[in-house]
Scaffold this active site. Structure first.
Site, PDB file in Angstrom:
ATOM      1  N   ASP A  13       0.943  -1.070  -0.003  1.00  0.00           N
ATOM      2  CA  ASP A  13      -0.038   0.182   0.029  1.00  0.00           C
ATOM      3  C   ASP A  13       0.997   1.350   0.129  1.00  0.00           C
ATOM      4  O   ASP A  13       2.189   1.201   0.233  1.00  0.00           O
ATOM      5  CB  ASP A  13      -0.901   0.096   1.359  1.00  0.00           C
ATOM      6  N   SER A  14       0.360   2.194  -0.370  1.00  0.00           N
ATOM      7  CA  SER A  14       0.964   3.546  -0.315  1.00  0.00           C
ATOM      8  C   SER A  14       1.395   3.833   1.102  1.00  0.00           C
ATOM      9  O   SER A  14       2.333   4.763   1.394  1.00  0.00           O
ATOM     10  CB  SER A  14       0.300   4.705  -0.804  1.00  0.00           C
ATOM     11  N   CYS A  76      -3.702  -0.821  -2.491  1.00  0.00           N
ATOM     12  CA  CYS A  76      -3.751   0.394  -2.783  1.00  0.00           C
ATOM     13  C   CYS A  76      -4.717   0.525  -3.749  1.00  0.00           C
ATOM     14  O   CYS A  76      -4.431   0.189  -4.699  1.00  0.00           O
ATOM     15  CB  CYS A  76      -2.436   1.121  -2.751  1.00  0.00           C
ATOM     16  N   ASN A  77      -5.704   1.458  -3.701  1.00  0.00           N
ATOM     17  CA  ASN A  77      -7.008   1.542  -4.869  1.00  0.00           C
ATOM     18  C   ASN A  77      -5.979   2.174  -5.994  1.00  0.00           C
ATOM     19  O   ASN A  77      -6.329   2.066  -7.306  1.00  0.00           O
ATOM     20  CB  ASN A  77      -7.996   2.484  -4.502  1.00  0.00           C
ATOM     21  N   GLU A 155      -7.007   8.809   9.438  1.00  0.00           N
ATOM     22  CA  GLU A 155      -5.562   8.569   9.887  1.00  0.00           C
ATOM     23  C   GLU A 155      -5.599   9.356  11.454  1.00  0.00           C
ATOM     24  O   GLU A 155      -4.765   8.904  12.063  1.00  0.00           O
ATOM     25  CB  GLU A 155      -4.556   9.112   9.269  1.00  0.00           C
ATOM     26  N   CYS A 187     -11.023   3.069  -1.810  1.00  0.00           N
ATOM     27  CA  CYS A 187     -10.050   3.850  -1.016  1.00  0.00           C
ATOM     28  C   CYS A 187      -9.637   2.809  -0.103  1.00  0.00           C
ATOM     29  O   CYS A 187     -10.617   2.321   0.931  1.00  0.00           O
ATOM     30  CB  CYS A 187      -9.917   5.113  -0.673  1.00  0.00           C
ATOM     31  N   THR A 188      -8.561   2.646   0.216  1.00  0.00           N
ATOM     32  CA  THR A 188      -8.113   1.936   1.692  1.00  0.00           C
ATOM     33  C   THR A 188      -8.712   2.400   2.896  1.00  0.00           C
ATOM     34  O   THR A 188      -9.087   1.425   3.682  1.00  0.00           O
ATOM     35  CB  THR A 188      -6.686   1.802   1.630  1.00  0.00           C
ATOM     36  N   HIS A 189      -8.933   3.551   2.969  1.00  0.00           N
ATOM     37  CA  HIS A 189      -9.439   4.227   4.284  1.00  0.00           C
ATOM     38  C   HIS A 189     -10.679   4.224   4.470  1.00  0.00           C
ATOM     39  O   HIS A 189     -11.372   4.240   5.791  1.00  0.00           O
ATOM     40  CB  HIS A 189      -8.645   5.481   4.487  1.00  0.00           C
TER      41      HIS A 189
HETATM   42  N1  DGL Z   1      -4.038   3.912  -0.280  1.00  0.00           N
HETATM   43  C1  DGL Z   1      -4.495   4.897  -1.051  1.00  0.00           C
HETATM   44  C2  DGL Z   1      -5.678   4.376  -1.754  1.00  0.00           C
HETATM   45  O1  DGL Z   1      -6.403   3.380  -1.638  1.00  0.00           O
HETATM   46  C3  DGL Z   1      -5.093   6.078  -0.237  1.00  0.00           C
HETATM   47  C4  DGL Z   1      -3.908   6.974   0.268  1.00  0.00           C
HETATM   48  C5  DGL Z   1      -3.056   7.637  -0.513  1.00  0.00           C
HETATM   49  O2  DGL Z   1      -3.373   8.723  -1.302  1.00  0.00           O
HETATM   50  O3  DGL Z   1      -2.077   7.191  -0.909  1.00  0.00           O
HETATM   51  O4  DGL Z   1      -5.968   5.003  -2.742  1.00  0.00           O
END
Ligand code: DGL
Length: 268
Positions: A13-14, A76-77, A155, A187-189
């Site tokens: 993931d990012s 990560c999406n 977060e 999105c992951t969050h």
């Molecule tokens: N992990 C990213 C996603 O799922 C969200 C956080 C980012 O912008 O890196 O798109």
């Protein structure tokens, strides 16, 4: 060299949000060893160019490949939307993203074919969810909105605060107007904001969590490739490319039990 099925699964993931996918994988595949990499040096990917996201993703994927993973799950999406074709081409192991599973689940859930998509700016701009959805549901009508403020709010641990609900009302107005019956949390969050999002859009709209769907498809793929592990303790190893202490703090806030995080910086 370990037999193929005994090797770990790489989860990338990012940053920290991909722990929602790790958690879904750990629940469904309790015997698998998981190596998680959060590219905290380059987060957020959601505001970066496709070229940068692809470059970072490839560097992380190559590192995990060297660590001996048997498959890579791109949690990560944004990385799934922008870098998946390159990763699939360059790696010699199965690579799974979150976009296809999320889109297929939405196609199965929608009653009227009207699907909303929320994600980072880069994910929405890529049109990857719309494309994946149309592949399984060619007549789907879609409405997409980027919700960049959701990531820092999650977060911060502000999952149920009034300010987060106000932000959700601003972002989700157009989605409600489009009268979608299903909404992809792209999105992951966002799965962590399910209660607020559900309250804002109303209980009739089905919320699709790509994390659960990705875990299901990962299990099916590993089984098909003869790579599924059926016994073992399910060890976890965590890497971050920067600020491992912050990673630990936020992970705990997200409710994930991370004992330690190794620093692995990248020079790209
Ligand atoms: N992990 C990213 C996603 O799922 C969200 C956080 C980012 O912008 O890196 O798109």
């Amino acid at each position: 060299m370990k037999s193929a099925s005994r090797r770990p699964i790489g989860v990338f993931d990012s940053g920290i949000g991909g722990l929602t996918v790790l958690r879904a994988l750990a629940r469904r595949l309790p015997h698998e060893d998981l190596i998680y990499f959060g590219d905290t040096a380059h987060v957020p990917y959601g505001a970066k160019s496709p070229e940068a996201v692809t470059r970072y993703s490839l560097a992380v994927a190559r590192f995990l490949e060297k660590e001996g993973v048997k498959a890579l799950v791109v949690a990560c999406n944004t990385a799934s939307a922008l870098a998946l074709p390159t990763l699939k081409k360059k790696l010699k192991i199965p690579v799974l993203g979150v976009i296809g599973p999320g889109a297929r689940a939405a196609a199965g859930a929608t009653r009227g074919g009207r699907v909303g998509i929320i994600g980072t700016e880069a994910t929405v701009a890529s049109g990857a969810y719309v494309e994946a959805l149309r592949r399984v549901l060619p007549k789907a009508r879609t409405a997409s909105t980027a919700c960049p403020l959701f990531v820092p709010l999650v977060e911060e641990g502000w999952w149920s605060r009034g300010v987060t609900e106000d932000v959700a009302r601003e972002y989700l107005g157009p989605i409600k107007k489009a009268k979608v019956d299903t909404l992809i949390l792209g999105c992951t969050h966002y799965p962590l904001l399910k209660p607020i999002i559900g309250r804002v859009v109303g209980s009739k709209i089905r919320l699709i969590d790509s994390a659960e769907e990705t875990a299901k498809e990962t299990e099916a793929r590993l089984d098909k490739e003869g790579l599924l592990r059926r016994s073992g303790k399910g060890r976890r190893l965590f890497y971050a490319s920067d600020a491992p202490k912050r990673f630990l703090r936020v992970a705990r806030r997200l409710g994930v039990n991370v004992k330690s995080v190794k620093l692995h910086p990248f020079d790209i």
